[in-house]
Scaffold this motif. Structure first.
Motif, mmCIF file in Angstrom:
data_model
loop_
_atom_site.group_PDB
_atom_site.id
_atom_site.type_symbol
_atom_site.label_atom_id
_atom_site.label_comp_id
_atom_site.label_asym_id
_atom_site.label_seq_id
_atom_site.Cartn_x
_atom_site.Cartn_y
_atom_site.Cartn_z
ATOM 1 N N CYS A 12 9.375 -5.203 4.436
ATOM 2 C CA CYS A 12 7.920 -5.364 4.329
ATOM 3 C C CYS A 12 7.674 -6.731 3.688
ATOM 4 O O CYS A 12 8.604 -7.387 3.199
ATOM 5 C CB CYS A 12 7.325 -4.250 3.473
ATOM 6 S SG CYS A 12 7.963 -4.267 1.790
ATOM 7 N N SER A 71 10.116 -6.431 -6.607
ATOM 8 C CA SER A 71 8.804 -6.141 -6.010
ATOM 9 C C SER A 71 8.111 -4.909 -6.599
ATOM 10 O O SER A 71 6.890 -4.825 -6.601
ATOM 11 C CB SER A 71 8.924 -6.003 -4.491
ATOM 12 O OG SER A 71 9.887 -5.038 -4.169
ATOM 13 N N CYS A 94 5.374 -7.382 -5.999
ATOM 14 C CA CYS A 94 4.530 -7.455 -4.801
ATOM 15 C C CYS A 94 3.063 -7.574 -5.230
ATOM 16 O O CYS A 94 2.620 -6.831 -6.122
ATOM 17 C CB CYS A 94 4.732 -6.199 -3.955
ATOM 18 S SG CYS A 94 3.643 -6.183 -2.525
ATOM 19 N N THR A 160 2.214 2.816 -4.230
ATOM 20 C CA THR A 160 1.910 2.149 -2.957
ATOM 21 C C THR A 160 2.559 2.813 -1.744
ATOM 22 O O THR A 160 2.082 2.654 -0.627
ATOM 23 C CB THR A 160 2.356 0.664 -2.996
ATOM 24 O OG1 THR A 160 3.735 0.620 -3.363
ATOM 25 C CG2 THR A 160 1.534 -0.146 -3.961
ATOM 26 N N CYS A 188 -0.063 1.224 0.322
ATOM 27 C CA CYS A 188 0.157 0.013 1.127
ATOM 28 C C CYS A 188 0.321 0.415 2.592
ATOM 29 O O CYS A 188 1.071 1.343 2.909
ATOM 30 C CB CYS A 188 1.403 -0.688 0.616
ATOM 31 S SG CYS A 188 1.974 -1.954 1.718
ATOM 32 N N ALA A 190 1.905 -1.000 4.916
ATOM 33 C CA ALA A 190 3.223 -1.284 5.530
ATOM 34 C C ALA A 190 4.018 -0.005 5.751
ATOM 35 O O ALA A 190 4.650 0.171 6.792
ATOM 36 C CB ALA A 190 4.010 -2.244 4.647
HETATM 37 FE FE1 F3S Z 1 6.219 -3.591 0.462
HETATM 38 FE FE2 F3S Z 1 4.502 -4.431 -1.306
HETATM 39 FE FE3 F3S Z 1 3.796 -2.630 0.414
HETATM 40 S S1 F3S Z 1 6.660 -4.109 -1.635
HETATM 41 S S2 F3S Z 1 5.664 -1.476 0.813
HETATM 42 S S3 F3S Z 1 4.343 -4.731 0.891
HETATM 43 S S4 F3S Z 1 3.315 -2.642 -1.728
#
Ligand code: F3S
Length: 292
Positions: A12, A71, A94, A160, A188, A190
């Motif tokens: 991600c 992260s 992150c 997240t 999140c 992702a």
């Molecule tokens: Fe990755 Fe950041 Fe989302 S580490 S899973 S982009 S919260």
């Protein structure tokens, strides 16, 4: 056999960013230390170790250099301790996790009881709780939310990587309480995009391969999702673990990978599956020739 790669497979944004930051520091000849393993992938961690990147679990006693915050993020006390130990901090938290940490702190400062929906043993959640001075409560599910004794103002935020449905169930359990509830969906996208793409691909192939560290919980979750689509699913860390038997007689094979799986490992797996397929096709052709 066709080999299809799921959309959103692999790193991600936050994990890629953290790795880029580490590689930049290594490239500049700096001594780099990570606070815990940078990502949940043994092959990447080993590769970094070969480049001289060290991992520490305890800052006390660690000697100075560039300290990379991974992260998942950490609490304010870690920044403080790192400074006292003489480290230069490279903050690879992150930005989406930073946002949750800030929300948790701001709500606490405004007198809200912060409730974090997530896994209390996960470092990201522990970091978020630390930003509330340890005051936030953590709930993993609806039952735990129902059991909370709350009054006044409460704010619900989420780890997240939490499943959207879990957050909604926790929210409705809290709505039944005599409190003023603020809710911020901090999940999140992702993770859900990767999971949805894996689910879609699993529904159209005869076999799925999920690539990622055995210590990676999001990779294990992807494997569960694919198994849920009733397709034979194999979780591997590297191409060496692939067994040609898995692909015998299959028309379509799918590949997906967890958020901590680097592109080079995914490419090796796809390449090995393509090679296995060609070897099997050649063997079948030779057998047909011999029979003719
Ligand atoms: Fe990755 Fe950041 Fe989302 S580490 S899973 S982009 S919260």
């Amino acid at each position: 056999m066709q080999v299809l790669l799921a959309d959103h497979a692999g790193f991600c944004f936050g994990v890629q960013r953290a790795l880029d930051q580490v590689e930049k520091e290594v490239g500049q000849g700096n001594r780099v230390v990570t606070y815990g393993p940078l990502i949940h992938n043994p092959q990447v961690v080993e590769r970094l170790a070969r480049q001289g990147v060290e991992e520490v679990k305890d800052l006390a006693g660690a000697s100075s250099g560039k300290l990379v915050i991974r992260s998942h993020g950490v609490g304010p006390e870690v920044y403080e301790q790192a400074k006292q130990c003489g480290f230069d901090i490279v903050d690879a938290t992150c930005p989406f996790v930073h946002k949750v940490q800030k929300l948790a702190k701001d709500f606490t400062d405004q007198g809200y009881q912060v409730i974090v929906a997530g896994d209390r043993n996960h470092p990201e959640v522990q970091g978020i709780v630390a930003w509330t001075g340890g005051k936030a409560l953590v709930v993993a599910d609806e039952q735990e939310a129902k059991a909370l004794d709350l009054q006044g103002k409460a704010a619900l935020i989420a780890q997240t990587t939490l499943k959207e449905a879990t957050l909604r169930h926790i929210e409705s359990a809290l709505r039944g309480k005599p409190i003023e509830l603020a809710v911020r969906n901090t999940i999140c996208a992702a993770t859900s995009k990767r999971q949805d793409a894996a689910r879609r691909l699993a529904a159209e192939v005869d076999v799925m391969v999920v690539v990622g560290g055995r210590n990676s919980s999001n990779t294990a979750k992807l494997a569960q999702i694919c198994q849920g689509a009733a397709v034979p699913t194999y979780h591997v860390e590297t191409a060496d673990e692939l067994d040609p038997e898995w692909f015998q007689g299959k028309q379509k094979a799918g590949v997906t990978a967890g958020a901590s799986t680097p592109r080079w490992i995914i490419e090796e797996v796809v390449q090995r599956m393509t090679d296995v397929n060609q070897e099997q096709a050649t063997t079948e052709l030779n057998e047909q020739k011999q029979e003719a």
